[in-house]
Design an enzyme around this catalytic site. Structure first.
Site, PDB file in Angstrom:
ATOM      1  N   LYS A   1      10.719  14.242  62.140  1.00 14.52           N
ATOM      2  CA  LYS A   1      10.227  13.674  60.881  1.00 14.52           C
ATOM      3  C   LYS A   1      11.307  13.775  59.809  1.00 14.52           C
ATOM      4  O   LYS A   1      11.996  14.801  59.710  1.00 14.52           O
ATOM      5  CB  LYS A   1       8.967  14.435  60.459  1.00 14.52           C
ATOM      6  CG  LYS A   1       8.257  13.853  59.243  1.00 14.52           C
ATOM      7  CD  LYS A   1       6.976  14.647  58.958  1.00 14.52           C
ATOM      8  CE  LYS A   1       6.210  14.102  57.765  1.00 14.52           C
ATOM      9  NZ  LYS A   1       4.975  14.857  57.495  1.00 14.52           N
TER      10      LYS A   1
ATOM     11  N   SER B   1       0.792  12.172  57.006  1.00 12.95           N
ATOM     12  CA  SER B   1       2.059  11.579  56.650  1.00 12.95           C
ATOM     13  C   SER B   1       3.047  11.467  57.800  1.00 12.95           C
ATOM     14  O   SER B   1       4.003  10.704  57.716  1.00 12.95           O
ATOM     15  CB  SER B   1       2.699  12.387  55.525  1.00 12.95           C
ATOM     16  OG  SER B   1       3.050  13.685  55.984  1.00 12.95           O
TER      17      SER B   1
ATOM     18  N   SER C   1      -1.362  16.353  58.149  1.00 12.73           N
ATOM     19  CA  SER C   1      -0.312  15.356  58.399  1.00 12.73           C
ATOM     20  C   SER C   1       0.255  15.314  59.806  1.00 12.73           C
ATOM     21  O   SER C   1       1.017  14.405  60.128  1.00 12.73           O
ATOM     22  CB  SER C   1       0.836  15.533  57.402  1.00 12.73           C
ATOM     23  OG  SER C   1       0.496  14.975  56.157  1.00 12.73           O
TER      24      SER C   1
END
Lengths: 95, 486
Positions: free
Chosen positions: B79, B154, B178
């Site tokens: 990420k 996210s 997330s």
């Protein structure tokens, strides 16, 4: 109303965020919705309840204060928006 | 056979048997990315050159009999808020569009030390603030199962990349759901560890008392492999804890007969999609077949989770994001002659609307006269939520609940209504507030072919139990090997 446009402008100033009139209007409405929702916390009896200040107990740790090397100047400046090779450059602060 | 839908442990076997090489797997991954990335947009940055080098180095080690373990030579994605030395780390923000970290995050260092091949940096909501990956400055990510729907957020790119075969496994971060929510939306497994289990050094801070890095993968065993690699104390993160790290893979395949599984009644609220409820009921039935006792429990403060979260997380964010001032790194508004204008215009130009909104909520709740009413109150409610879980885990081994109230929603469906977006994490945020580990496991599909997930929760540092229960459940559900039509 939980929050007014004037309060939103004040908060934006505290947060060092320049917001325009349109944003001020939209944020006031949205923050108001969110703060109204958050109001439900007031229905919880928290008498004598200690606030949770650490996600996990026992995470307060100490270490020796030992001097060690830090990032070299060129690496520290590599991402700078403006620099003179030795320092970050900023607009004049003192008259 | 193309390797891109295989698991870490399957590829590990092929590599060990000499039936393939890391270089050939890695090249195949980039071909797959070339094929589907235009439609999905899982990545912000691809790291092809360094990935191919790492793959060749892995093959070299293996030829010399010096392979490093199950991740050696396996292509993974990271990420884009986890720092990678020499490769951009944007946090999905204009502010950090050109930011190249001078160091690796501890988790990235551990991946590299384990021989993993990092393919690139995945798309995400800006500064991890969002539940749909729609707030990224670099454009939306689409759900591989339905391109008109969100992948969740996210960590949307980390989830979609696994689901679309654009990586074998990935790292995400979970502050209020997330990892688990996008894992559920994309039909993959996602694990949020106990707060302090994994070092946050080099994880760009959103809400420091809630953030935790964890794996997303195709199955529970792969999550266990990744967690074993990234977990442990780190002297550079004083909130990381020194509990010993077992080989979490050892928990896969063990029986859960005689276990007690708590089913929290507060998670079956009005508004929960019938398909989600049906999926959870299937999981409950499967747990019973495995010999576990399923018992209704109560977590009475569940309904306050999102309210407490949206005080605490934005308060911490408003403080953490004060560092983005345009002086030392990142975006700076050009041509400013006054320092105050430089700050105000830099932050106005560098942040998107959701980040601004959260900074504003946080600044407001911490401002003079409001602290007691908001931050203190929310922190007290947080204590009560943690006590709910402590009591539950005194009587249960694990808790089983829905991961999300609904299947993946449509792109744009919630972008104009922040509160509705926030409520999509109603089942996820309590674990962050309490600091406990949670895992989202695929549990079938809706009639329209959208993935559904169930969530398992365990007590602090009980990742072993979580993996044991999830692996047993995964096997019992014998999830059909369905793939997105891409």
């Amino acid at each position: 109303m939980k929050i007014t446009e004037d309060q939103v402008a004040h908060v934006a100033h505290l947060a060092r965020l320049n917001i325009d009139e349109k944003e001020r209007e939209v944020f006031t409405k949205q923050l108001d919705d969110i703060l109204l929702y958050i109001d439900m916390l007031n229905s919880v009896d928290t008498t004598d309840v200690a606030p949770m200040t650490h996600a996990m107990e026992g995470t307060e740790t100490f270490r020796e204060d030992v001097v060690r090397s830090s990032l070299p100047v060129d690496a520290a400046l590599a991402n700078a928006p403006d620099d003179d090779g030795a320092s970050f450059k900023v607009p004049k602060v003192i008259e | 056979m193309e390797p891109y839908y295989l698991t870490v442990h399957e590829l590990e076997g092929l590599l060990r048997a000499g039936e393939t090489t890391s270089l050939s797997i890695t090249e195949a991954m980039f071909r797959r990315i070339d094929d589907v990335e235009e439609r999905i947009h899982s990545y912000i940055t691809l790291m092809k050159e360094t990935a191919l080098e790492a793959a060749s180095a892995s093959d070299q080690r293996r030829r010399e009999g010096a392979a490093r373990g199950p991740l050696d030579g396996i292509p993974v994605a990271v990420k884009d808020l986890i720092c990678t030395m020499g490769a951009p780390t944007t946090c999905g923000s204009r502010f950090l569009e050109r930011f190249v970290p001078p160091y690796d995050a501890t988790t990235v260092e551990k991946l590299r030390d384990a021989g993993a091949v990092i393919l690139g940096k995945t798309n995400m909501d800006e500064f991890a603030m969002g539940s749909s990956t729609e707030t990224s400055y670099f454009g939306v990510t689409r759900n591989p199962w339905d391109l008109e729907r969100v992948p969740g957020g996210s960590s949307g790119g980390s989830a979609s990349a696994v689901a679309a075969g654009e990586c074998i496994a990935s790292l995400g971060s979970d502050t209020g759901g997330s990892i688990r929510q996008p894992a559920a939306f994309c039909g993959v497994v996602g694990l949020k560890p106990t707060y302090g289990r994994v070092s946050r050094y080099g994880l760009v801070a959103f809400a420091s008392s809630l953030d935790q890095i964890g794996p997303l993968a195709r199955d529970v065993e792969d999550c266990a492999i990744l967690l074993t690699v990234i977990a442990g104390h780190d002297k550079r993160d004083s909130t990381s804890l020194s509990a010993p790290v077992p080989d979490y893979r050892d928990f896969v395949g063990r029986s859960i007969a005689g276990w007690t599984v708590g089913i929290p009644r507060e998670y079956f609220i009005e508004g929960i999609d019938p398909a989600v409820a049906a999926a959870v009921n299937r999981a409950v039935a499967a747990m019973k077949d495995l010999g576990a006792e399923c018992r209704e429990i109560s977590l009475p403060h569940t309904r306050y989770g999102i309210a407490a979260y949206y005080v605490i997380a934005p308060a911490e964010a408003s403080s953490n994001l004060a560092r983005y001032d345009g002086i030392r790194y990142g975006f700076r508004s050009p041509g400013e002659r006054e320092l105050l204008d430089l700050y105000r215009n830099t932050r106005a130009g560098g942040f998107g609307p959701e980040v601004k909104r959260r900074i504003m909520i946080g600044t407001y709740s911490l401002s003079s006269g409001y602290y007691e009413a908001y931050y203190k109150k929310a922190s007290q409610v947080r204590t009560l939520m943690k006590q709910d879980f402590d009591e539950a885990f005194a009587a249960c081994d694990v808790i089983l609940a829905p991961a999300t109230p609904t299947p993946p929603f449509r792109l744009g469906e919630k972008t104009d209504d922040p509160l509705q977006m926030y409520l999509s994490d109603v089942f996820a945020a309590p674990a962050n507030l309490a600091g406990i580990p949670g895992l989202s496991l695929p549990c079938g599909f809706t009639v329209n072919g959208l993935p559904l997930g169930v969530q398992l929760l365990a007590g602090h540092f009980e990742e072993g139990k979580l993996i044991q229960a999830a692996a047993a459940l995964e096997k019992a559900l014998s999830a059909e090997q369905r793939r997105p039509a891409l």
